[in-house]
Design a protein around this motif. Sequence first.
Motif, short mmCIF file in Angstrom:
data_model
loop_
_atom_site.label_atom_id
_atom_site.label_comp_id
_atom_site.label_asym_id
_atom_site.label_seq_id
_atom_site.Cartn_x
_atom_site.Cartn_y
_atom_site.Cartn_z
N ASP A 82 0.81 -1.07 0.01
CA ASP A 82 0.12 -0.02 -0.04
C ASP A 82 0.80 1.28 -0.14
OD1 ASP A 82 -2.53 -1.48 0.07
OD2 ASP A 82 -2.41 -1.33 2.23
N ALA A 83 1.92 1.11 0.63
CA ALA A 83 2.75 2.40 0.63
C ALA A 83 3.67 2.58 -0.43
CB ALA A 83 3.93 2.27 1.97
N ASN A 84 4.02 1.52 -1.09
CA ASN A 84 4.50 1.71 -2.36
C ASN A 84 3.61 2.24 -3.38
OD1 ASN A 84 7.12 0.77 -1.54
ND2 ASN A 84 6.50 -1.37 -2.01
N VAL A 85 2.32 1.70 -3.41
CA VAL A 85 1.29 2.28 -4.46
C VAL A 85 1.00 3.72 -3.99
CG1 VAL A 85 -1.22 2.13 -5.14
CG2 VAL A 85 0.13 0.15 -4.99
N ASN A 86 1.00 4.26 -2.90
CA ASN A 86 0.66 5.55 -2.39
C ASN A 86 2.03 6.30 -3.06
OD1 ASN A 86 -1.91 5.14 -1.54
ND2 ASN A 86 -0.97 4.69 0.78
N GLU A 87 3.24 5.83 -2.90
CA GLU A 87 4.33 6.57 -3.41
C GLU A 87 4.36 6.92 -4.88
OE1 GLU A 87 9.26 6.28 -3.21
OE2 GLU A 87 8.06 4.91 -1.96
N ILE A 88 3.93 5.91 -5.56
CA ILE A 88 3.81 6.04 -6.93
C ILE A 88 2.71 6.81 -7.42
CG2 ILE A 88 3.06 4.67 -9.13
CD1 ILE A 88 4.48 1.94 -7.80
N ILE A 89 1.61 7.01 -6.74
CA ILE A 89 0.37 7.93 -7.05
C ILE A 89 1.06 9.24 -6.97
CG2 ILE A 89 -1.68 8.56 -6.36
CD1 ILE A 89 -2.41 5.74 -5.82
N MET A 90 1.65 9.35 -5.89
CA MET A 90 2.43 10.66 -5.64
C MET A 90 3.20 11.41 -6.58
SD MET A 90 0.83 11.95 -3.07
CE MET A 90 1.71 13.52 -3.10
N MET A 91 4.03 10.28 -7.02
CA MET A 91 4.86 10.69 -8.33
C MET A 91 4.35 10.96 -9.19
SD MET A 91 8.35 8.07 -7.75
CE MET A 91 7.52 6.55 -7.42
N LEU A 92 3.29 10.23 -9.86
CA LEU A 92 2.58 10.34 -10.86
C LEU A 92 1.71 11.67 -10.83
CD1 LEU A 92 1.06 6.70 -11.62
CD2 LEU A 92 2.83 8.22 -12.90
N ARG A 93 1.13 11.94 -9.46
CA ARG A 93 0.56 13.28 -9.61
C ARG A 93 1.31 14.48 -9.87
NH1 ARG A 93 -2.67 11.41 -4.77
NH2 ARG A 93 -4.63 10.54 -5.76
N LYS A 94 2.82 14.47 -9.63
CA LYS A 94 3.76 15.47 -9.85
C LYS A 94 4.45 15.35 -11.36
CE LYS A 94 4.87 15.59 -5.06
NZ LYS A 94 5.83 15.40 -4.03
N SER A 95 3.89 14.58 -12.04
CA SER A 95 4.42 14.24 -13.50
C SER A 95 3.74 15.15 -14.50
CB SER A 95 4.57 12.81 -13.52
OG SER A 95 5.10 12.13 -12.65
N ASN A 96 4.30 15.10 -15.75
CA ASN A 96 3.74 15.95 -16.64
C ASN A 96 2.99 14.57 -17.55
OD1 ASN A 96 5.45 14.83 -18.86
ND2 ASN A 96 7.03 16.39 -18.17
N PRO A 97 1.84 14.95 -18.36
CA PRO A 97 1.37 14.04 -19.11
C PRO A 97 2.40 12.84 -19.95
CG PRO A 97 0.11 16.27 -19.44
CD PRO A 97 1.50 16.56 -18.76
N GLN A 98 3.33 13.50 -20.41
CA GLN A 98 4.19 12.66 -21.40
C GLN A 98 4.67 11.45 -20.20
OE1 GLN A 98 4.40 16.11 -21.47
NE2 GLN A 98 3.46 16.19 -23.48
N GLN A 99 5.35 11.86 -19.25
CA GLN A 99 5.82 11.11 -18.26
C GLN A 99 4.95 10.11 -17.52
OE1 GLN A 99 7.13 14.35 -15.51
NE2 GLN A 99 9.35 13.71 -15.83
N ILE A 100 3.31 10.56 -17.46
CA ILE A 100 2.64 9.57 -17.17
C ILE A 100 2.18 8.53 -18.18
CG2 ILE A 100 -0.02 9.42 -16.35
CD1 ILE A 100 0.39 12.04 -15.15
N ALA A 101 2.28 9.05 -19.62
CA ALA A 101 1.86 8.04 -20.50
C ALA A 101 3.14 7.14 -20.81
CB ALA A 101 1.93 8.79 -21.90
N MET A 102 4.24 7.56 -20.32
CA MET A 102 5.47 6.67 -20.54
C MET A 102 5.37 5.92 -19.35
SD MET A 102 9.53 7.52 -20.60
CE MET A 102 9.14 9.08 -20.42
N ALA A 103 5.05 6.14 -17.99
CA ALA A 103 5.05 5.21 -16.89
C ALA A 103 3.86 4.00 -17.16
CB ALA A 103 4.43 5.96 -15.56
N LYS A 104 2.84 4.57 -17.80
CA LYS A 104 1.64 3.82 -17.94
C LYS A 104 2.24 2.46 -19.17
CE LYS A 104 -2.07 4.09 -21.17
NZ LYS A 104 -3.02 4.95 -21.52
N ASN A 105 2.71 2.92 -20.11
CA ASN A 105 3.65 1.82 -21.00
C ASN A 105 4.61 0.92 -20.23
OD1 ASN A 105 1.77 2.91 -23.25
ND2 ASN A 105 3.49 4.38 -23.72
N VAL A 106 5.21 1.59 -19.44
CA VAL A 106 6.15 0.53 -18.51
C VAL A 106 5.40 -0.47 -17.86
CG1 VAL A 106 7.96 0.60 -16.96
CG2 VAL A 106 8.25 2.35 -18.79
#
Length: 114
Positions: A82-106
Amino acid sequence: MKEKEILKLVGARIRVLRKERGMSQESLGEKGGFHFSYIGQIERGEKNVALLNLDKIANALDVNVAQLFTYVNEEYEQTESDANVNEIIMMLRKSNPQQIAMAKNVLREIFNNK
Protein backbone atom coordinates in the motif's frame (compact mmCIF):
# COMPACT_ATOMS: atom_id res chain seq x y z
CA MET A 1 -23.55 8.94 11.89
CA LYS A 2 -23.39 10.83 15.19
CA GLU A 3 -23.40 14.59 15.10
CA LYS A 4 -19.87 15.94 14.64
CA GLU A 5 -18.46 12.46 13.97
CA ILE A 6 -18.00 13.38 10.31
CA LEU A 7 -15.97 16.41 11.37
CA LYS A 8 -13.56 14.19 13.28
CA LEU A 9 -13.33 11.67 10.43
CA VAL A 10 -12.61 14.32 7.80
CA GLY A 11 -10.18 16.06 10.14
CA ALA A 12 -8.32 12.81 10.80
CA ARG A 13 -8.15 12.14 7.05
CA ILE A 14 -6.72 15.62 6.41
CA ARG A 15 -4.11 15.01 9.15
CA VAL A 16 -3.08 11.68 7.58
CA LEU A 17 -2.78 13.19 4.09
CA ARG A 18 -0.82 16.17 5.45
CA LYS A 19 1.62 13.94 7.33
CA GLU A 20 2.04 11.60 4.34
CA ARG A 21 3.24 14.63 2.40
CA GLY A 22 5.60 15.72 5.17
CA MET A 23 3.71 18.96 5.67
CA SER A 24 3.24 20.84 8.92
CA GLN A 25 -0.05 22.50 9.82
CA GLU A 26 1.72 25.78 9.13
CA SER A 27 2.81 24.78 5.63
CA LEU A 28 -0.62 23.37 4.75
CA GLY A 29 -2.26 26.52 6.06
CA GLU A 30 0.11 28.71 4.08
CA LYS A 31 -0.40 26.75 0.88
CA GLY A 32 -4.19 26.74 1.30
CA GLY A 33 -4.49 30.33 2.51
CA PHE A 34 -5.45 29.54 6.12
CA HIS A 35 -3.99 30.19 9.55
CA PHE A 36 -2.30 27.09 10.99
CA SER A 37 -4.59 27.16 14.03
CA TYR A 38 -7.60 26.79 11.70
CA ILE A 39 -5.99 23.67 10.19
CA GLY A 40 -5.50 22.30 13.71
CA GLN A 41 -9.14 22.95 14.58
CA ILE A 42 -10.26 21.16 11.42
CA GLU A 43 -7.98 18.19 12.12
CA ARG A 44 -9.38 17.88 15.65
CA GLY A 45 -12.96 18.04 14.34
CA GLU A 46 -13.65 21.34 16.10
CA LYS A 47 -14.60 23.30 12.97
CA ASN A 48 -17.45 22.67 10.56
CA VAL A 49 -15.38 23.51 7.50
CA ALA A 50 -17.11 24.92 4.40
CA LEU A 51 -17.00 22.98 1.14
CA LEU A 52 -15.07 25.78 -0.56
CA ASN A 53 -12.43 25.57 2.17
CA LEU A 54 -12.30 21.77 1.81
CA ASP A 55 -11.60 22.32 -1.88
CA LYS A 56 -8.72 24.69 -1.02
CA ILE A 57 -7.32 22.18 1.47
CA ALA A 58 -7.60 19.35 -1.06
CA ASN A 59 -5.76 21.46 -3.65
CA ALA A 60 -3.05 22.30 -1.13
CA LEU A 61 -2.68 18.56 -0.40
CA ASP A 62 -2.67 17.80 -4.14
CA VAL A 63 -5.69 15.46 -3.88
CA ASN A 64 -9.29 15.66 -5.03
CA VAL A 65 -12.01 16.55 -2.53
CA ALA A 66 -13.41 13.01 -2.59
CA GLN A 67 -10.17 11.74 -1.02
CA LEU A 68 -10.92 13.79 2.08
CA PHE A 69 -13.94 11.55 2.64
CA THR A 70 -12.10 8.22 2.47
CA TYR A 71 -11.95 8.02 6.22
CA VAL A 72 -9.18 6.72 8.36
CA ASN A 73 -9.79 3.43 10.08
CA GLU A 74 -7.54 3.59 13.10
CA GLU A 75 -7.28 -0.20 13.16
CA TYR A 76 -6.01 -0.25 9.58
CA GLU A 77 -2.31 -0.84 9.15
CA GLN A 78 -0.86 0.13 5.83
CA THR A 79 1.07 -2.68 4.18
CA GLU A 80 4.37 -2.14 2.43
CA SER A 81 2.56 -2.68 -0.89
CA ASP A 82 0.00 0.00 0.00
CA ALA A 83 2.80 2.40 0.88
CA ASN A 84 4.56 1.69 -2.42
CA VAL A 85 1.36 2.23 -4.41
CA ASN A 86 0.73 5.52 -2.59
CA GLU A 87 4.28 6.64 -3.32
CA ILE A 88 3.85 5.82 -7.03
CA ILE A 89 0.58 7.76 -7.10
CA MET A 90 2.27 10.79 -5.53
CA MET A 91 5.05 10.63 -8.14
CA LEU A 92 2.50 10.42 -10.94
CA ARG A 93 0.54 13.39 -9.59
CA LYS A 94 3.69 15.50 -9.86
CA SER A 95 4.47 14.32 -13.39
CA ASN A 96 3.62 15.84 -16.74
CA PRO A 97 1.29 14.03 -19.19
CA GLN A 98 4.19 12.60 -21.22
CA GLN A 99 5.80 11.09 -18.13
CA ILE A 100 2.48 9.61 -17.06
CA ALA A 101 1.97 8.04 -20.49
CA MET A 102 5.51 6.62 -20.38
CA ALA A 103 4.94 5.17 -16.90
CA LYS A 104 1.69 3.60 -18.06
CA ASN A 105 3.47 1.96 -21.01
CA VAL A 106 6.22 0.62 -18.74
CA LEU A 107 3.68 -0.82 -16.31
CA ARG A 108 1.69 -2.34 -19.15
CA GLU A 109 4.86 -4.09 -20.37
CA ILE A 110 5.71 -5.34 -16.90
CA PHE A 111 2.25 -6.79 -16.30
CA ASN A 112 1.81 -8.22 -19.80
CA ASN A 113 5.08 -10.17 -19.49
CA LYS A 114 3.97 -12.26 -16.50
